[in-house]
Write an enzyme that holds these catalytic residues in place. Structure first.
Site, PDB file in Angstrom:
ATOM      1  N   HIS A   1       3.208   4.399  13.250  1.00 40.34           N
ATOM      2  CA  HIS A   1       2.180   5.451  13.266  1.00 40.34           C
ATOM      3  C   HIS A   1       2.596   6.641  14.124  1.00 40.34           C
ATOM      4  O   HIS A   1       1.784   7.252  14.825  1.00 40.34           O
ATOM      5  CB  HIS A   1       0.828   4.889  13.707  1.00 40.34           C
ATOM      6  CG  HIS A   1       0.153   4.081  12.642  1.00 40.34           C
ATOM      7  ND1 HIS A   1      -1.210   3.971  12.535  1.00 40.34           N
ATOM      8  CD2 HIS A   1       0.649   3.360  11.612  1.00 40.34           C
ATOM      9  CE1 HIS A   1      -1.528   3.212  11.495  1.00 40.34           C
ATOM     10  NE2 HIS A   1      -0.394   2.825  10.924  1.00 40.34           N
TER      11      HIS A   1
ATOM     12  N   ASP B   1       4.449  -5.256   3.862  1.00 44.88           N
ATOM     13  CA  ASP B   1       4.043  -4.185   4.768  1.00 44.88           C
ATOM     14  C   ASP B   1       5.023  -4.141   5.930  1.00 44.88           C
ATOM     15  O   ASP B   1       5.875  -5.024   6.079  1.00 44.88           O
ATOM     16  CB  ASP B   1       2.614  -4.416   5.273  1.00 44.88           C
ATOM     17  CG  ASP B   1       1.888  -3.106   5.629  1.00 44.88           C
ATOM     18  OD1 ASP B   1       2.565  -2.118   5.987  1.00 44.88           O
ATOM     19  OD2 ASP B   1       0.641  -3.087   5.563  1.00 44.88           O
TER      20      ASP B   1
ATOM     21  N   HIS C   1       0.830  -1.215   0.000  1.00 46.55           N
ATOM     22  CA  HIS C   1       0.000   0.000   0.000  1.00 46.55           C
ATOM     23  C   HIS C   1       0.857   1.254   0.000  1.00 46.55           C
ATOM     24  O   HIS C   1       1.930   1.307   0.607  1.00 46.55           O
ATOM     25  CB  HIS C   1      -1.004  -0.018   1.160  1.00 46.55           C
ATOM     26  CG  HIS C   1      -0.455   0.300   2.526  1.00 46.55           C
ATOM     27  ND1 HIS C   1      -0.329   1.587   3.000  1.00 46.55           N
ATOM     28  CD2 HIS C   1      -0.041  -0.500   3.537  1.00 46.55           C
ATOM     29  CE1 HIS C   1       0.143   1.570   4.234  1.00 46.55           C
ATOM     30  NE2 HIS C   1       0.334   0.305   4.580  1.00 46.55           N
TER      31      HIS C   1
ATOM     32  N   GLU D   1      -5.322   1.563   2.362  1.00 44.96           N
ATOM     33  CA  GLU D   1      -5.111   0.480   3.322  1.00 44.96           C
ATOM     34  C   GLU D   1      -5.340   0.967   4.735  1.00 44.96           C
ATOM     35  O   GLU D   1      -5.901   0.240   5.572  1.00 44.96           O
ATOM     36  CB  GLU D   1      -3.688  -0.080   3.174  1.00 44.96           C
ATOM     37  CG  GLU D   1      -3.418  -1.350   3.980  1.00 44.96           C
ATOM     38  CD  GLU D   1      -2.874  -1.103   5.387  1.00 44.96           C
ATOM     39  OE1 GLU D   1      -2.728  -2.079   6.141  1.00 44.96           O
ATOM     40  OE2 GLU D   1      -2.606   0.076   5.748  1.00 44.96           O
ATOM     41  N   GLU D   2      -4.919   2.184   5.016  1.00 43.02           N
ATOM     42  CA  GLU D   2      -4.968   2.694   6.384  1.00 43.02           C
ATOM     43  C   GLU D   2      -6.384   2.983   6.869  1.00 43.02           C
ATOM     44  O   GLU D   2      -6.587   3.268   8.047  1.00 43.02           O
ATOM     45  CB  GLU D   2      -4.115   3.968   6.502  1.00 43.02           C
ATOM     46  CG  GLU D   2      -2.627   3.765   6.250  1.00 43.02           C
ATOM     47  CD  GLU D   2      -1.932   2.985   7.358  1.00 43.02           C
ATOM     48  OE1 GLU D   2      -2.614   2.557   8.302  1.00 43.02           O
ATOM     49  OE2 GLU D   2      -0.702   2.813   7.280  1.00 43.02           O
TER      50      GLU D   2
ATOM     51  N   ASP E   1       5.923   3.337   7.106  1.00 44.36           N
ATOM     52  CA  ASP E   1       4.722   2.546   6.874  1.00 44.36           C
ATOM     53  C   ASP E   1       3.902   3.285   5.812  1.00 44.36           C
ATOM     54  O   ASP E   1       3.210   4.246   6.126  1.00 44.36           O
ATOM     55  CB  ASP E   1       3.936   2.405   8.178  1.00 44.36           C
ATOM     56  CG  ASP E   1       2.611   1.690   8.027  1.00 44.36           C
ATOM     57  OD1 ASP E   1       2.389   1.059   6.987  1.00 44.36           O
ATOM     58  OD2 ASP E   1       1.792   1.776   8.962  1.00 44.36           O
TER      59      ASP E   1
END
Length: 353
Positions: free
Chosen positions: A320, A232, A69, A209-210, A179
Site C-alpha cells: 500500500h 493475493d 482482485h 476487494e480493497e 497489490d
C-alpha cells in the site's frame, strides 16, 4: 526490464500501470479480458464488474474458482476548492504519512491530468505543525493550473491514482499496484499454461476487494464451485525494525501458502495438499500467518454457502505504497504452484472437515 524470470515481465508492467480503483476497474478489466481471450472457453462479466474466464474440464461437474482482485487503492475527488486544489476521499487503505510529495494522475472525463501532492518545506513548519498527526483528508492535489481551468477539467467523483513506473531493482520488481496485479499476472499465466484440465476452472478477476471484499462476496450468486483458490499479495516485513516473528513472510523464500488472515482460516486439508504439491515438485514455498488484513479468500469461503478455500500469496514489501516490491523468484514459484495444483485437481481430493 530484464527477462531472467519465467513470467511475462512486460505484461506485468502493463498491468501494474493500468488504472483501476475500486468500483472503476473498467480499464484493467478490459486489459485482463484481452489477455484471457483465446486461452479460455468462455468470458463474461457481472454487474459488480467481476470478470470470469472459464476453461471447460473433462469433468464438468467438478468446478474450481481461481480468484484474484484487480482493483488498486486510490482516491476519489470530493471537492475542488476556490484556489483549484483537489480534496480527496480514500478508496482503500492508505497511510497518510506516505502521501506527501507524491506524483498522481487525475482521471477526468476529458483525459488524464498529472498532479502532485505537495509538502511544505520542513524549515517553515512550527514544532507543533511537525508533530501534528496526518490524515488522508489533509492531502491536496495541485495540478499546476489556475482555478478556473481546474474547475473546467475536474469534477467531483473523478478518480486519482499514484503515478509510478514499474521498475526492476536488483532481483525485485517494484511498482505502485503490485497489490494485486502480480496475482492477476499469475492467473493469466496459469490460463495460458493449462490445457484440457480435469476440473472446470473459472478464473475470476474480482472487484472492490480493497473496500471490503465486495466483488468476491457476490460471486456465489452466479457460481457454486467445489473448491476455491485465491491469489493475493501478503506482508513481508523482512526489513530493519521487525522481529523474526513479525515478518510474516520473507522475500526470496518462495510462494506463501496462507494458513490464516483476519478474514479467514483456510482449509487445512487443502493447505497440506498445496504443501505436498510444492515439496514433490521442488517449488520454493513458505507458510503465511497474517495477523491483520483480510483478502478475498474470506469472501469466497462463504460466498453462496460454505466451501473449501485456500490461498497462494506473493510476499510483498512496502504494501500500500508506491514502491511495493516482490522478488521475481517468488512470483515464478506462485505461478508454478498454482499451475501444478490446478492440473492435479480431479475431484478425488477430499476437503471435507
Amino acid at each position: 526490464m530484464s527477462t531472467d524470470f519465467a513470467f511475462d515481465d512486460e505484461l506485468l508492467a502493463d498491468l501494474v500501470e493500468t488504472p483501476g480503483v475500486p468500483g472503476y476497474e473498467d480499464k484493467i478489466r478490459a486489459r485482463v479480458r484481452a489477455e484471457l481471450d483465446g486461452h479460455v472457453d468462455r468470458l463474461r462479466s457481472d454487474s459488480m464488474g467481476n470478470l470470469l474466464g472459464t476453461i471447460e474440464g473433462s469433468d464438468p461437474a467438478y468446478e474450481v474458482v481461481v480468484a484474484t482482485h484487480i482493483d488498486e487503492i486510490g482516491f476519489m475527488v470530493k471537492h475542488v476548492d476556490d484556489d483549484g486544489f483537489l480534496e480527496l476521499d480514500a478508496l482503500g487503505g492508505w497511510d497518510p504519512r506516505i502521501l506527501r510529495a507524491q506524483r498522481v494522475t487525475v482521471h477526468t472525463e476529458t483525459g488524464d491530468c498529472p498532479g502532485v501532492i505537495g509538502a511544505v518545506p520542513p524549515h517553515t513548519l512550527t514544532d507543533e505543525q511537525k508533530k501534528a498527526e496526518r490524515a488522508v483528508g489533509d492531502a491536496r492535489v495541485d495540478l499546476g493550473l489556475d482555478a478556473e481551468t481546474v474547475a473546467e477539467r475536474v469534477s467531483v467523483g473523478d478518480l486519482v491514482t499514484m503515478d509510478g513506473r514499474t521498475e526492476r531493482v536488483g532481483e525485485f520488481v517494484t511498482g505502485k499496484s503490485l497489490d494485486n496485479r502480480v496475482s492477476v499476472l499469475a492467473a493469466i499465466e496459469a490460463a495460458r499454461r493449462i490445457d484440457d484440465p480435469d476440473a472446470t476452472i473459472h478464473f475470476a478477476a474480482t472487484t472492490q476487494e480493497e473496500v471490503g471484499l465486495r466483488g468476491a462476496s457476490a460471486l456465489g450468486v452466479d457460481l457454486d464451485p467445489d473448491l476455491v483458490y485465491n491469489l493475493d499479495t501478503t506482508v513481508a516485513n523482512d526489513v530493519p525494525g521487525f522481529e523474526a516473528g513479525e515478518q510474516v513472510t520473507r522475500l526470496g523464500e518462495g510462494a506463501a501458502i496462507k494458513l490464516k488472515d483476519s478474514s479467514v482460516v483456510t482449509n487445512h486439508k487443502l493447505n497440506r495438499r498445496l504443501r505436498g504439491v510444492a515439496e514433490d515438485r521442488g517449488i520454493n514455498h513458505q507458510l503465511e500467518v497474517l495477523p491483520a488484513g483480510g483478502t478475498d479468500t474470506g469472501g469466497l469461503q462463504r460466498a453462496g454457502g460454505a466451501r473449501p478455500a485456500g490461498a497462494i500469496s506473493i510476499p510483498t514489501r512496502y504494501l500500500h505504497t508506491p514502491t511495493e516490491s516482490v522478488h521475481g523468484g517468488d512470483l515464478d514459484a506462485a505461478i508454478e504452484l498454482l499451475v501444478a495444483a490446478l492440473r492435479t485437481e480431479d475431484g478425488t481430493h477430499d476437503y471435507t472437515l
